[in-house]
Design an enzyme around this catalytic site. Structure first.
Site, PDB file in Angstrom:
ATOM      1  N   GLY A  57       0.707  -1.522  -0.170  1.00  0.00           N
ATOM      2  CA  GLY A  57       0.212   0.162   0.194  1.00  0.00           C
ATOM      3  C   GLY A  57       0.796   1.544   0.410  1.00  0.00           C
ATOM      4  CD  GLN A  62       3.322   6.168   2.959  1.00  0.00           C
ATOM      5  OE1 GLN A  62       2.526   5.011   1.879  1.00  0.00           O
ATOM      6  NE2 GLN A  62       4.549   4.672   3.038  1.00  0.00           N
ATOM      7  CB  CYS A 113       5.101   2.265   7.182  1.00  0.00           C
ATOM      8  SG  CYS A 113       4.623   3.360   6.722  1.00  0.00           S
ATOM      9  CG  LEU A 114       6.762   1.494   0.431  1.00  0.00           C
ATOM     10  CD1 LEU A 114       6.333   1.657  -0.648  1.00  0.00           C
ATOM     11  CD2 LEU A 114       7.794   0.053   0.988  1.00  0.00           C
ATOM     12  CG  HIS A 155      -0.550   1.515   6.950  1.00  0.00           C
ATOM     13  ND1 HIS A 155       0.184   0.336   7.809  1.00  0.00           N
ATOM     14  CD2 HIS A 155       0.192   2.134   6.218  1.00  0.00           C
ATOM     15  CE1 HIS A 155       1.870   1.499   7.541  1.00  0.00           C
ATOM     16  NE2 HIS A 155       1.076   1.765   6.634  1.00  0.00           N
ATOM     17  CD  GLU A 156      -1.104   2.198   2.867  1.00  0.00           C
ATOM     18  OE1 GLU A 156      -0.863   3.988   2.422  1.00  0.00           O
ATOM     19  OE2 GLU A 156      -0.534   1.418   3.112  1.00  0.00           O
ATOM     20  CG  HIS A 159      -0.090   6.511   5.739  1.00  0.00           C
ATOM     21  ND1 HIS A 159       1.134   6.580   6.032  1.00  0.00           N
ATOM     22  CD2 HIS A 159       0.330   5.609   5.303  1.00  0.00           C
ATOM     23  CE1 HIS A 159       2.411   6.143   6.306  1.00  0.00           C
ATOM     24  NE2 HIS A 159       1.028   5.070   5.799  1.00  0.00           N
TER      25      HIS A 159
HETATM   26 ZN   LIG Z   1       2.615   3.196   5.864  1.00  0.00          ZN
END
Ligand SMILES: [Zn+2]
Length: 190
Positions: A57, A62, A113-114, A155-156, A159
């Protein structure tokens, strides 16, 4: 709605924890902006970036874009009215998503998480959620999701509100670097 490989897409720079863009509240995308080349290009680039870094995701903040868009998934498949609990969730690009838990059951699961590279932690999430959003064609979509897809979507969506998975952890005892996670934690993933 799915992104197919396109040689004209770009891999975007991913903001890491500490960059203020990750803590800002993202703005809704006006419905009439969804078909524009700018939004469509952003979605294509986000899919490409997510796959490049082997993520499941990626949310627009991000990649330094403060708009309420995320992409997620691992394979090409239609998103039906129920997204089942499975490890191979379908690709989806959701715009202005709204989620609500179904019932009160929460489950803990590993997340990464990226924007927080090479770290894993156990995060409690609603086991099942109801999702409403626009897809990349501007169509309204509604579905329920459970298990991994529900976790990724929560999670997304976090963000988009400037929330990172650390914020949702009950404590930090489980925090692991990837190498140690693979050595010591992988086997109790379920
Ligand atoms: Zn993340």
């Amino acid at each position: 709605m799915l992104s197919i490989y396109n040689p004209e897409v770009a891999i975007l720079k991913v903001a890491r924890m500490g960059h203020p863009v990750l803590r800002a509240k993202a703005l809704p995308v006006p419905k009439d902006q969804i078909p524009t080349a700018r939004v469509q290009r952003l979605i294509d680039d986000m899919f490409e970036t997510m796959r490049e870094y082997a993520g499941i995701g990626l949310a627009a903040p991000q990649v330094h874009e403060g708009v309420r868009i995320f992409v997620a998934g691992l394979r090409n498949a239609a998103v039906g009215p129920v997204v089942p609990d499975e490890e191979e969730m379908p690709y989806m690009a959701l715009i202005n998503p709204e989620i609500e838990p179904v019932g009160t059951t929460a489950t803990e699961g590993w997340e990464g998480c990226l924007s927080i590279p090479d770290i894993r932690g156990l995060v409690p999430r609603a086991a099942e959620i109801r999702v409403q959003a626009f897809d990349r064609t501007g169509a309204k979509v509604k579905f329920t999701a459970s298990g991994l897809p529900a976790r990724v979507i929560q999670h997304e969506t976090d963000h988009l509100d400037g929330v990172l998975f650390f914020d949702r952890m009950k404590n930090f005892e489980s925090l692991s670097f990837m190498e140690e996670y693979r050595r010591f934690r992988n086997e109790d993933e379920e």
